[in-house]
Design a protein around this motif. Structure first.
Motif, PDB file in Angstrom:
ATOM      1  N   ASP A   1      -0.847   4.223   7.569  1.00 14.77           N
ATOM      2  CA  ASP A   1      -1.309   3.031   6.836  1.00 14.77           C
ATOM      3  C   ASP A   1      -2.711   3.281   6.263  1.00 14.77           C
ATOM      4  O   ASP A   1      -2.974   3.000   5.089  1.00 14.77           O
TER       5      ASP A   1
ATOM      6  N   LYS B   1      -4.159   3.773   2.172  1.00 17.54           N
ATOM      7  CA  LYS B   1      -5.336   3.074   1.639  1.00 17.54           C
ATOM      8  C   LYS B   1      -6.383   4.083   1.150  1.00 17.54           C
ATOM      9  O   LYS B   1      -7.051   3.853   0.137  1.00 17.54           O
TER      10      LYS B   1
ATOM     11  N   VAL C   1     -10.106   0.839   7.752  1.00 18.05           N
ATOM     12  CA  VAL C   1      -9.168   0.102   6.892  1.00 18.05           C
ATOM     13  C   VAL C   1      -7.861  -0.218   7.607  1.00 18.05           C
ATOM     14  O   VAL C   1      -6.906  -0.656   6.977  1.00 18.05           O
ATOM     15  N   ASN C   2      -7.839   0.014   8.911  1.00 18.17           N
ATOM     16  CA  ASN C   2      -6.663  -0.385   9.697  1.00 18.17           C
ATOM     17  C   ASN C   2      -7.134  -1.210  10.891  1.00 18.17           C
ATOM     18  O   ASN C   2      -7.808  -0.699  11.792  1.00 18.17           O
ATOM     19  N   GLY C   3      -6.794  -2.480  10.849  1.00 21.59           N
ATOM     20  CA  GLY C   3      -7.277  -3.415  11.861  1.00 21.59           C
ATOM     21  C   GLY C   3      -6.693  -3.166  13.236  1.00 21.59           C
ATOM     22  O   GLY C   3      -7.394  -3.285  14.246  1.00 21.59           O
ATOM     23  N   SER C   4      -5.398  -2.814  13.302  1.00 16.12           N
ATOM     24  CA  SER C   4      -4.750  -2.625  14.607  1.00 16.12           C
ATOM     25  C   SER C   4      -5.425  -1.515  15.399  1.00 16.12           C
ATOM     26  O   SER C   4      -5.706  -1.675  16.590  1.00 16.12           O
TER      27      SER C   4
ATOM     28  N   LYS D   1       0.816  -1.230   0.000  1.00 15.14           N
ATOM     29  CA  LYS D   1       0.000   0.000   0.000  1.00 15.14           C
ATOM     30  C   LYS D   1       0.840   1.265   0.000  1.00 15.14           C
ATOM     31  O   LYS D   1       0.508   2.244  -0.672  1.00 15.14           O
TER      32      LYS D   1
ATOM     33  N   ASP E   1       0.443   2.453  11.916  1.00 14.84           N
ATOM     34  CA  ASP E   1      -0.951   2.204  12.275  1.00 14.84           C
ATOM     35  C   ASP E   1      -1.507   3.335  13.134  1.00 14.84           C
ATOM     36  O   ASP E   1      -2.492   3.975  12.784  1.00 14.84           O
TER      37      ASP E   1
ATOM     38  N   GLY F   1      -9.164  -7.706   7.451  1.00 15.86           N
ATOM     39  CA  GLY F   1      -8.356  -6.703   6.758  1.00 15.86           C
ATOM     40  C   GLY F   1      -6.874  -6.992   6.788  1.00 15.86           C
ATOM     41  O   GLY F   1      -6.081  -6.250   6.206  1.00 15.86           O
ATOM     42  N   ALA F   2      -6.495  -8.051   7.470  1.00 16.69           N
ATOM     43  CA  ALA F   2      -5.071  -8.384   7.570  1.00 16.69           C
ATOM     44  C   ALA F   2      -4.954  -9.875   7.854  1.00 16.69           C
ATOM     45  O   ALA F   2      -5.943 -10.601   7.835  1.00 16.69           O
TER      46      ALA F   2
END
Ligand code: HSE
Length: 324
Positions: free
Chosen positions: A200, A204, A157-160, A104, A195, A299-300
């Motif tokens: 990140d 995206k 769009v960021n899982g963490s 990305k 993150d 997402g990851a």
């Protein structure tokens, strides 16, 4: 006779190992889907001595990316970072090889340049895995919704960071306490900045805007604010208003152009994005005729992200072989 296509994998971390597994374990399925045999012939890594698991034979491991690229038909780049990933992708596309990447940061910085190079060389460049892992989102936006007027795309769009904010919401814990725990569980990188500071998600967002609105956008055009300033008090205040705090990537059309931003946002608990818990991702798309659409999933992670990578590999091979 079935054509055999050689696949080179650059990078063999969590996602790369799963790509290698699928290439071996699902050989028959992939042959049925593409009409070709896909053979993993090169795995390029910096540390050639490390054990890469049961799906990567020692004999195909090397540190020589140029030799692998020259010999392969399809190149999968999963090293991450800008260099040397960019140089290898340029090398592959320049030689007319199809490239699949999940990078990305690189696409958000140099996507337009790399897409132009691919077109010039008659090669294909795909990166569905770069946004929201397993969730099919770039192709639906670019192809399925091609006849519609997309007005906004809003996503977790960021899982963490969703994991962190969700835990703060459920347990009333502070950001520092949750980050410490997430880090001990291996959910956060040693340097969690990409993150936690929103970079990140911003990468995206730029890619989503490029696909939704048909003009290339880069990460430096995205207003970016991470979650470091979110306090347990903010989370509690949101709860009292039937709201939840989520880190959102929002791209939408405005009267003067396109707005792109990543920041913690208050959303109503009635909104579908409020129901996205843990490290899951979701992308909420609004289009003039289709109305509201929600894409949800992992997402990851190794296998989910490898699913998106392999979708691109199959698409590239199908198009290369039969033009369909
Ligand atoms: N660090 C990213 C996340 C990985 O947490 O979503 C997938 O891009």
């Amino acid at each position: 006779m079935t054509t055999t296509l050689k696949v080179a994998l650059l990078g063999a971390g969590t996602v790369g190992a799963e790509v290698a597994r699928i290439l071996r374990q699902d050989q028959d399925v992939l042959r049925e889907k593409t009409g070709a045999s896909l053979e993993l012939t090169h795995v390029v890594v910096r540390n050639t001595e490390a054990d890469r698991g049961p799906w990567i034979d020692r004999g195909i491991i090397s540190a020589d990316a140029s030799a692998a690229i020259a010999d392969a038909d399809v190149v999968i780049e999963l090293m991450g970072g800008i260099e040397p990933a960019k140089s290898y992708i340029v090398e592959a596309l320049s030689a007319g090889k199809d490239v699949v990447t999940g990078n990305k940061a690189l696409i958000a910085e140099s996507g337009a340049e790399l897409n132009a190079l691919a077109r010039e060389k008659g090669a294909q460049l795909f990166y569905e895995a770069a946004v929201a892992g397993a969730i099919p989102i770039l192709r639906p936006i670019y192809e399925s919704l091609a006849g519609d007027n997309i007005t906004s795309v809003m996503g977790i769009v960021n899982g963490s960071t969703n994991y962190i904010l969700d835990k703060m919401d459920r347990e009333g814990a502070s950001l520092d306490a949750v980050m410490e725990e997430a880090s001990a569980l291996g959910y956060l990188e040693a340097d969690p900045s990409a993150d936690v500071d929103g970079h990140d998600a911003a990468a995206k967002a730029a890619i989503l805007a490029t696909y939704a609105f048909g003009t290339p956008y880069t990460i430096d055009q995205v207003y970016t604010e991470g979650i470091r300033s979110v306090t347990a008090g903010d989370v509690k205040a949101a709860q009292e208003n039937n709201q939840v705090i989520k880190l959102l990537a929002i791209v939408n059309k405005t009267e003067t152009g396109v707005s792109m931003r990543v920041h913690p946002a208050l959303i109503s608990r009635e909104h579908p994005l409020a129901a996205v818990h843990g490290a899951f991702n979701a992308v909420f798309v609004e289009a003039e005729n289709a109305g509201q659409l929600m894409f949800y999933g992992a997402g990851a992670g190794g296998a989910p992200t490898a699913s998106a990578v392999m979708g691109d590999v199959v698409t590239a091979v199908r198009q290369r072989i039969s033009g369909t």
